[in-house]
Write an enzyme that holds these catalytic residues in place. Structure first.
Site, PDB file in Angstrom:
ATOM      1  CE1 TYR A   1      -3.741  -2.366   0.217  1.00 51.52           C
ATOM      2  CE2 TYR A   1      -2.625  -3.289   2.119  1.00 51.52           C
ATOM      3  CZ  TYR A   1      -3.607  -3.367   1.152  1.00 51.52           C
ATOM      4  OH  TYR A   1      -4.455  -4.442   1.127  1.00 51.52           O
TER       5      TYR A   1
ATOM      6  CG  HIS B   1      -9.192  -0.840  -5.155  1.00 50.49           C
ATOM      7  ND1 HIS B   1      -9.745  -1.038  -3.911  1.00 50.49           N
ATOM      8  CD2 HIS B   1     -10.187  -1.032  -6.053  1.00 50.49           C
ATOM      9  CE1 HIS B   1     -11.022  -1.344  -4.063  1.00 50.49           C
ATOM     10  NE2 HIS B   1     -11.315  -1.343  -5.347  1.00 50.49           N
TER      11      HIS B   1
ATOM     12  NE  ARG C   1      -6.336  -8.770  -0.436  1.00 52.31           N
ATOM     13  CZ  ARG C   1      -6.651  -8.190   0.724  1.00 52.31           C
ATOM     14  NH1 ARG C   1      -7.516  -7.199   0.752  1.00 52.31           N
ATOM     15  NH2 ARG C   1      -6.110  -8.600   1.853  1.00 52.31           N
TER      16      ARG C   1
END
Length: 148
Positions: A22, A99, A110
């Protein structure tokens, strides 16, 4: 023109949670950067994050008639929340799903989005740039729509 940036569960931990996936920027720094961009474009931007599905649903409901579009990183709720999908659809506010990671290059669970099929667009896999790309996309969409 007013936009809403919604961030779902665990995004308050950006910069600390799995930075290899991330990134190292905090949600606050992403929001500051996007707010500066919105100001340059003459657009209002409200940012909101919650780990609670119901709170996100309530926030969408409260945004009806107040925002022209929503940028949403629903986090894990992308794959599980019929309530969030229903809130977005009933609000009738155009939205872009976004995302940080490429969800289609990750675990099978996912790779399914309950939001994507009704979104104006989906931006995925560009790290923090996903926020800027989603912002630009919805801005272009709204401006072109107003010319029609």
């Amino acid at each position: 023109m007013n936009l809403l940036l919604l961030n779902g569960p665990n995004l308050n931990l950006l910069g600390k949670r799995e930075p290899s996936i991330y990134g190292s920027q905090s949600l606050e720094s992403i929001e500051i950067s996007l707010s500066q961009r919105a100001k340059e474009e003459g657009v209002g931007l409200e940012c909101f994050q919650s780990n609670s599905e119901g709170t996100l649903v309530d926030y969408i409901h409260q945004s009806i008639g107040k925002v022209d579009a929503i940028l949403i990183n629903a986090g894990a709720y992308t794959h599980t929340s019929i309530a969030l999908r229903d809130a977005l659809l009933s609000a009738e506010i155009p939205y872009v799903e976004l995302h940080l990671s490429n969800t289609y290059a990750r675990e099978t669970f996912r790779q399914k989005s309950l939001l994507a099929d009704r979104a104006i667009g989906v931006v995925s896999g560009f790290g923090v740039m996903s926020y800027q790309l989603a912002f630009q996309g919805i801005l272009d969409y709204l401006r072109n729509r107003s010319k029609e």
